[in-house]
Design a protein around this motif. Sequence first.
Motif, PDB file in Angstrom:
ATOM      1  N   ARG A  83       0.835  -1.203   0.000  1.00  0.00           N
ATOM      2  CA  ARG A  83       0.000   0.000   0.000  1.00  0.00           C
ATOM      3  C   ARG A  83       0.874   1.259   0.000  1.00  0.00           C
ATOM      4  N   ALA A  84       1.932   1.252   0.816  1.00  0.00           N
ATOM      5  CA  ALA A  84       2.802   2.428   0.903  1.00  0.00           C
ATOM      6  C   ALA A  84       3.523   2.688  -0.415  1.00  0.00           C
ATOM      7  N   MET A  85       3.993   1.657  -1.064  1.00  0.00           N
ATOM      8  CA  MET A  85       4.736   1.844  -2.311  1.00  0.00           C
ATOM      9  C   MET A  85       3.810   2.223  -3.465  1.00  0.00           C
ATOM     10  N   SER A  86       2.610   1.702  -3.481  1.00  0.00           N
ATOM     11  CA  SER A  86       1.662   2.075  -4.531  1.00  0.00           C
ATOM     12  C   SER A  86       1.284   3.552  -4.436  1.00  0.00           C
ATOM     13  N   ALA A  87       1.246   4.077  -3.196  1.00  0.00           N
ATOM     14  CA  ALA A  87       0.954   5.497  -3.013  1.00  0.00           C
ATOM     15  C   ALA A  87       2.175   6.352  -3.315  1.00  0.00           C
ATOM     16  N   PHE A  88       3.357   5.866  -2.925  1.00  0.00           N
ATOM     17  CA  PHE A  88       4.590   6.641  -3.108  1.00  0.00           C
ATOM     18  C   PHE A  88       5.066   6.635  -4.554  1.00  0.00           C
ATOM     19  N   ALA A  89       4.903   5.519  -5.234  1.00  0.00           N
ATOM     20  CA  ALA A  89       5.361   5.375  -6.621  1.00  0.00           C
ATOM     21  C   ALA A  89       4.224   4.803  -7.461  1.00  0.00           C
ATOM     22  N   PRO A  90       3.227   5.600  -7.791  1.00  0.00           N
ATOM     23  CA  PRO A  90       2.066   5.096  -8.531  1.00  0.00           C
ATOM     24  C   PRO A  90       2.481   4.361  -9.812  1.00  0.00           C
ATOM     25  N   GLY A  91       1.844   3.213 -10.018  1.00  0.00           N
ATOM     26  CA  GLY A  91       2.140   2.412 -11.199  1.00  0.00           C
ATOM     27  C   GLY A  91       3.288   1.438 -11.029  1.00  0.00           C
ATOM     28  N   CYS A  92       3.966   1.491  -9.889  1.00  0.00           N
ATOM     29  CA  CYS A  92       5.085   0.563  -9.673  1.00  0.00           C
ATOM     30  C   CYS A  92       4.590  -0.878  -9.659  1.00  0.00           C
ATOM     31  N   ARG A  93       5.481  -1.780  -9.974  1.00  0.00           N
ATOM     32  CA  ARG A  93       5.159  -3.206  -9.974  1.00  0.00           C
ATOM     33  C   ARG A  93       5.901  -3.862  -8.819  1.00  0.00           C
ATOM     34  N   ILE A  94       5.188  -4.611  -7.997  1.00  0.00           N
ATOM     35  CA  ILE A  94       5.762  -5.178  -6.781  1.00  0.00           C
ATOM     36  C   ILE A  94       5.900  -6.688  -6.928  1.00  0.00           C
ATOM     37  N   SER A  95       7.121  -7.163  -6.717  1.00  0.00           N
ATOM     38  CA  SER A  95       7.400  -8.598  -6.722  1.00  0.00           C
ATOM     39  C   SER A  95       7.841  -8.994  -5.319  1.00  0.00           C
ATOM     40  N   ALA A  96       6.967  -9.676  -4.607  1.00  0.00           N
ATOM     41  CA  ALA A  96       7.271 -10.145  -3.254  1.00  0.00           C
ATOM     42  C   ALA A  96       7.440 -11.657  -3.293  1.00  0.00           C
ATOM     43  N   PHE A  97       8.549 -12.121  -2.765  1.00  0.00           N
ATOM     44  CA  PHE A  97       8.808 -13.563  -2.756  1.00  0.00           C
ATOM     45  C   PHE A  97       9.806 -13.864  -1.648  1.00  0.00           C
ATOM     46  N   GLY A  98       9.916 -15.133  -1.293  1.00  0.00           N
ATOM     47  CA  GLY A  98      10.954 -15.480  -0.333  1.00  0.00           C
ATOM     48  C   GLY A  98      10.571 -16.574   0.623  1.00  0.00           C
ATOM     49  N   HIS A  99      11.342 -16.594   1.706  1.00  0.00           N
ATOM     50  CA  HIS A  99      11.337 -17.708   2.647  1.00  0.00           C
ATOM     51  C   HIS A  99      10.327 -17.427   3.759  1.00  0.00           C
ATOM     52  N   VAL A 100       9.059 -17.521   3.410  1.00  0.00           N
ATOM     53  CA  VAL A 100       8.034 -17.122   4.368  1.00  0.00           C
ATOM     54  C   VAL A 100       8.072 -17.989   5.619  1.00  0.00           C
ATOM     55  N   GLY A 101       8.585 -19.199   5.523  1.00  0.00           N
ATOM     56  CA  GLY A 101       8.672 -20.068   6.691  1.00  0.00           C
ATOM     57  C   GLY A 101       9.580 -19.543   7.775  1.00  0.00           C
ATOM     58  N   ASP A 102      10.550 -18.672   7.419  1.00  0.00           N
ATOM     59  CA  ASP A 102      11.397 -18.056   8.444  1.00  0.00           C
ATOM     60  C   ASP A 102      11.253 -16.533   8.460  1.00  0.00           C
ATOM     61  N   GLY A 103      10.207 -16.011   7.808  1.00  0.00           N
ATOM     62  CA  GLY A 103       9.905 -14.593   7.900  1.00  0.00           C
ATOM     63  C   GLY A 103      10.721 -13.681   7.009  1.00  0.00           C
ATOM     64  N   ASN A 104      11.470 -14.241   6.056  1.00  0.00           N
ATOM     65  CA  ASN A 104      12.351 -13.453   5.183  1.00  0.00           C
ATOM     66  C   ASN A 104      11.677 -13.227   3.833  1.00  0.00           C
ATOM     67  N   ILE A 105      11.331 -11.975   3.547  1.00  0.00           N
ATOM     68  CA  ILE A 105      10.666 -11.628   2.297  1.00  0.00           C
ATOM     69  C   ILE A 105      11.564 -10.702   1.483  1.00  0.00           C
ATOM     70  N   HIS A 106      11.726 -11.031   0.211  1.00  0.00           N
ATOM     71  CA  HIS A 106      12.379 -10.142  -0.744  1.00  0.00           C
ATOM     72  C   HIS A 106      11.268  -9.322  -1.398  1.00  0.00           C
ATOM     73  N   PHE A 107      11.239  -8.052  -1.058  1.00  0.00           N
ATOM     74  CA  PHE A 107      10.156  -7.169  -1.476  1.00  0.00           C
ATOM     75  C   PHE A 107      10.742  -6.170  -2.465  1.00  0.00           C
ATOM     76  N   ASP A 108      10.496  -6.405  -3.746  1.00  0.00           N
ATOM     77  CA  ASP A 108      11.148  -5.629  -4.798  1.00  0.00           C
ATOM     78  C   ASP A 108      10.129  -4.734  -5.506  1.00  0.00           C
ATOM     79  N   VAL A 109      10.497  -3.476  -5.673  1.00  0.00           N
ATOM     80  CA  VAL A 109       9.604  -2.468  -6.252  1.00  0.00           C
ATOM     81  C   VAL A 109      10.190  -2.027  -7.591  1.00  0.00           C
ATOM     82  N   LEU A 110       9.568  -2.465  -8.687  1.00  0.00           N
ATOM     83  CA  LEU A 110      10.055  -2.150 -10.028  1.00  0.00           C
ATOM     84  C   LEU A 110       9.360  -0.902 -10.562  1.00  0.00           C
ATOM     85  N   ARG A 111      10.046  -0.205 -11.424  1.00  0.00           N
ATOM     86  CA  ARG A 111       9.465   0.992 -12.027  1.00  0.00           C
ATOM     87  C   ARG A 111       8.197   0.621 -12.797  1.00  0.00           C
ATOM     88  N   PRO A 112       7.306   1.595 -13.028  1.00  0.00           N
ATOM     89  CA  PRO A 112       6.136   1.318 -13.874  1.00  0.00           C
ATOM     90  C   PRO A 112       6.576   0.790 -15.236  1.00  0.00           C
TER      91      PRO A 112
END
Length: 469
Positions: A365-394
């Motif tokens: 929500r914060a990144m969509s408001a801060f950088a409208p149109g950005c593309r968010i790729s969230a992935f990672g090791h959810v079993g240990d709480g580690n998320i790679h949260f990547d914000v790509l340009r529109p």
Amino acid sequence: MSRPPSDELLSRLKALVGPSGWTDDPEILAPRLVEWRDRWSGATPLMLSPASTEETAAVVRLCAEAGVPLTVQGGNTGLVGGQIPQGEILLSTRRMRAIRDVDPVDDVLVAEAGVTLAEVQAAAEAAGRRFPLSLASEGTATIGGVVSTNAGGVAVLRFGTARDLVLGLEAVLPDGQIWRGLRRLRKDNTGYDLKGLLSGAEGTLGVVTAASLKLFPRPGGKATAMVGVESPEAALDLLARARQSADAGLEAFELMARQGVEFVLRNIPGHRDPLSGEPPWRVLIEIASPDPVGAGSLMESLLSGASEAGVIGDAVIAAGEAQAAALWSLRENQSAAQKPEGATWKHDISVPVSQVPRFIREASRAMSAFAPGCRISAFGHVGDGNIHFDVLRPEDGDDAAHLARRAEGQARVHDIAIALGGSVSAEHGLGVMKADEARRQKDPTEVALLMAIRTSLDPGRILNPRVLF
């Protein structure tokens, strides 16, 4: 204060390592001076590649006496810039290539710093054992780098990070002394945990030259599955079910957003989507068992129950090693698939497992408001709480404009992680990329303690001078 090397010092260093142990050839140096994502590039007057611990100690001692800094580099797979020199002498561990011992009785493998993670895995396999640390870059990442950055990977859920897999270390300290700590003990309650201190120190407290590593029995069988879920909350429900049914056999539990999968399908040849219906999220699960058929039975029971409860949608269980590798490839190529998509703000955060859905929701929500149109790729090791949260340009955006806002955008994501009890770096380290951010986020007393430890061992900041605190 450190200073650049004199011609005399460079000549003495070359003599120490011999003709095969140094280069200033620009063509040979070029790939060592660029980080694979092209974010950092650097320069060095000389790359030294000692062939032994003793040669490494002689190099470090000479540089310490002259007040000349070194940047240490293994396989150059780091993602936070700590391995790229900015005028320092580059110390490469690439020639320390011996696997000194494999002992299946003690369940120990002793490898020198330049041995790759894949080579350690193969040596353990040849002895009928297993070294479980696994990374997408394991064919290039070296043991010295893996230990020094406390690398994580996909099996942390069961086996922990690199620090948890180290029994002992051999290292050259910043003054050139050699610490010969290659113990094989599972229990040693005789003082400070020096191996734990150097694991994750990113080369600032010593150059790791060899490590005693824990081995484990090979599983009798494995089962790998990919399932579609509607939300990160559903993924946590599935995680709880997997822990209950598989217990210690649950080795990996990886979360991927649809956006990241689309990047892989579009940009990495040879991939296809194994699931129907384009689920918004998917989970990659791996279960191991001593019994050759036990893992498959556990997986089938888990997915059957989850399906009946409405927790998951479409699911596929790999029919063999080739299909399992194809499923894993969708996960392991998440980062590589982003490169053709343009500029990216990358985050390697961790939060308590229970807070993963909230972090993803609030950060998105914060990144969509801060950088409208950005593309968010969230992935990672959810079993240990580690998320790679990547914000790509529109998709039709400008790289330079996106990168110009990276620092502010990253700070906002990091603030959300910290507010949820998390960390700005889960497994990639701080390097030069996150050192200032860590100082901003950490308790001042903790920062003072960390700086005191470093100053006591390396008052001249000879080793990796721009990294950490």
